[in-house]
Design a protein around this motif. Structure first.
Motif, mmCIF file in Angstrom:
data_model
loop_
_atom_site.group_PDB
_atom_site.id
_atom_site.type_symbol
_atom_site.label_atom_id
_atom_site.label_comp_id
_atom_site.label_asym_id
_atom_site.label_seq_id
_atom_site.Cartn_x
_atom_site.Cartn_y
_atom_site.Cartn_z
ATOM 1 N N GLY A 168 16.605 -9.573 1.031
ATOM 2 C CA GLY A 168 17.230 -9.643 2.346
ATOM 3 C C GLY A 168 16.677 -8.581 3.288
ATOM 4 N N ALA A 169 17.188 -8.572 4.490
ATOM 5 C CA ALA A 169 16.689 -7.642 5.507
ATOM 6 C C ALA A 169 17.071 -6.207 5.158
ATOM 7 N N PHE A 170 16.148 -5.282 5.410
ATOM 8 C CA PHE A 170 16.402 -3.865 5.169
ATOM 9 C C PHE A 170 16.832 -3.214 6.482
ATOM 10 N N LEU A 185 3.782 -10.094 -9.040
ATOM 11 C CA LEU A 185 4.265 -11.313 -8.390
ATOM 12 C C LEU A 185 5.716 -11.588 -8.772
ATOM 13 N N LYS A 186 6.046 -11.358 -10.045
ATOM 14 C CA LYS A 186 7.414 -11.578 -10.504
ATOM 15 C C LYS A 186 8.374 -10.611 -9.822
ATOM 16 N N GLU A 187 7.969 -9.355 -9.666
ATOM 17 C CA GLU A 187 8.829 -8.351 -9.037
ATOM 18 C C GLU A 187 9.123 -8.699 -7.579
ATOM 19 N N ASP A 188 8.154 -9.296 -6.907
ATOM 20 C CA ASP A 188 8.313 -9.574 -5.486
ATOM 21 C C ASP A 188 8.981 -10.920 -5.215
ATOM 22 N N TYR A 202 1.747 -7.337 -2.994
ATOM 23 C CA TYR A 202 2.277 -5.984 -3.055
ATOM 24 C C TYR A 202 1.996 -5.352 -4.408
ATOM 25 N N PHE A 203 1.942 -4.040 -4.379
ATOM 26 C CA PHE A 203 1.718 -3.207 -5.555
ATOM 27 C C PHE A 203 2.970 -2.340 -5.730
ATOM 28 N N TYR A 204 3.355 -2.054 -6.972
ATOM 29 C CA TYR A 204 4.566 -1.283 -7.234
ATOM 30 C C TYR A 204 4.266 -0.068 -8.102
ATOM 31 N N ALA A 205 5.042 0.984 -7.895
ATOM 32 C CA ALA A 205 4.942 2.182 -8.736
ATOM 33 C C ALA A 205 6.352 2.667 -9.075
ATOM 34 N N ASN A 210 9.429 0.461 -10.664
ATOM 35 C CA ASN A 210 9.087 -0.340 -9.483
ATOM 36 C C ASN A 210 9.895 0.042 -8.240
ATOM 37 N N PHE A 211 10.175 1.325 -8.103
ATOM 38 C CA PHE A 211 10.938 1.806 -6.945
ATOM 39 C C PHE A 211 10.095 1.751 -5.670
ATOM 40 N N SER A 212 8.823 2.128 -5.794
ATOM 41 C CA SER A 212 7.955 2.251 -4.621
ATOM 42 C C SER A 212 7.108 0.998 -4.440
#
Length: 232
Positions: free
Chosen positions: A10-12, A2-5, A221-224, A185-187
């Motif tokens: 901004g828009a990609f 949650l903190k990472e997200d 979301y999930f991060y790897a 947390n790149f992915s």
């Protein structure tokens, strides 16, 4: 997670045509432990891996529920090979892939076939979190690497969540690989419904506090991490 997200990046900016090409893709298969990353991750992953690619460099994609082959086909002239088992996904990809990307339905339980070993300057894999399956993909990725000094594997996982995660570097070394760079947390992945159902089932069985279960179900979301690997 949650903190990472929380920050808004901004828009990609997607390359023209890529998002529309992903429309209608088959749903993820839990029996293959598929968990597709977000389209922006696919784009960033390929761009990260191919920034200094030679004209004759080849790519290898071990499992393509992230649709890396689709992006590669539309944006690069280099050739690439995709190994995938999911028949529905293969049919979806074959209808759109250009001539520079070949997709092959091969069982890799006996390793990468001999004729494909040592050919690739760039290898992508985002394997299952079970130790036996991940170790197999480590070996296949390592055997696919060429002898060029710039040849690298781009490997997405989370050592803190996988089986035998504390031995992750040792297992890589056993496969002949070493970590050059780790990008936390790149992915990014949308947490799929089947994961939410498993969370709900297992944590209820363990009589976990309701607040904990509710919090986990609200994670969007999930991060790897992305590991850039070279030959050991």
């Amino acid at each position: 997670f949650l903190k990472e997200d929380a920050p808004d990046p901004g828009a990609f900016r997607f390359p023209p045509g890529y998002l529309s090409s992903t429309a209608g893709r088959p749903l993820p298969r839990y029996d293959y432990e598929q968990q597709p990353c977000m389209p922006a991750t696919t784009v960033k992953r390929v761009q990260q891996a191919t920034a200094g690619l030679r004209q004759d460099s080849k790519g290898l994609i071990l499992g393509d529920d992230d649709l890396i082959g689709l992006f590669w086909s539309g944006q690069l002239k280099n050739t690439a090979d995709v190994f995938e088992l999911d028949s529905d996904l293969i049919e979806f990809l074959r209808a759109q892939l250009g001539e520079n990307v070949s997709i092959r339905q091969r069982d890799l339980t006996k390793g990468l076939p001999e004729e494909f070993r040592g050919l690739y300057d760039v290898v992508f894999t985002d394997p299952m979190y079970r130790a036996d399956g991940m170790d197999l993909f480590m070996l296949c990725a390592a055997s696919g690497l060429s002898d060029r000094p710039e040849a690298r594997v781009f490997f997405s996982t989370r050592p803190d969540l996988i089986q035998r995660g504390r031995q992750f570097e040792e297992r890589l070394a056993d496969a002949g690989l070493a970590i050059e760079t780790r990008i936390p947390n790149f992915s990014r992945y949308r947490l799929p419904d089947f994961s939410r159902k498993l969370i709900l089932r297992d944590f209820r069985a363990w009589q976990a506090p309701v607040q904990l279960v509710d919090g986990l179900l609200n994670i969007a979301y999930f991060y790897a991490d992305l590991f850039v690997l070279k030959k050991a």
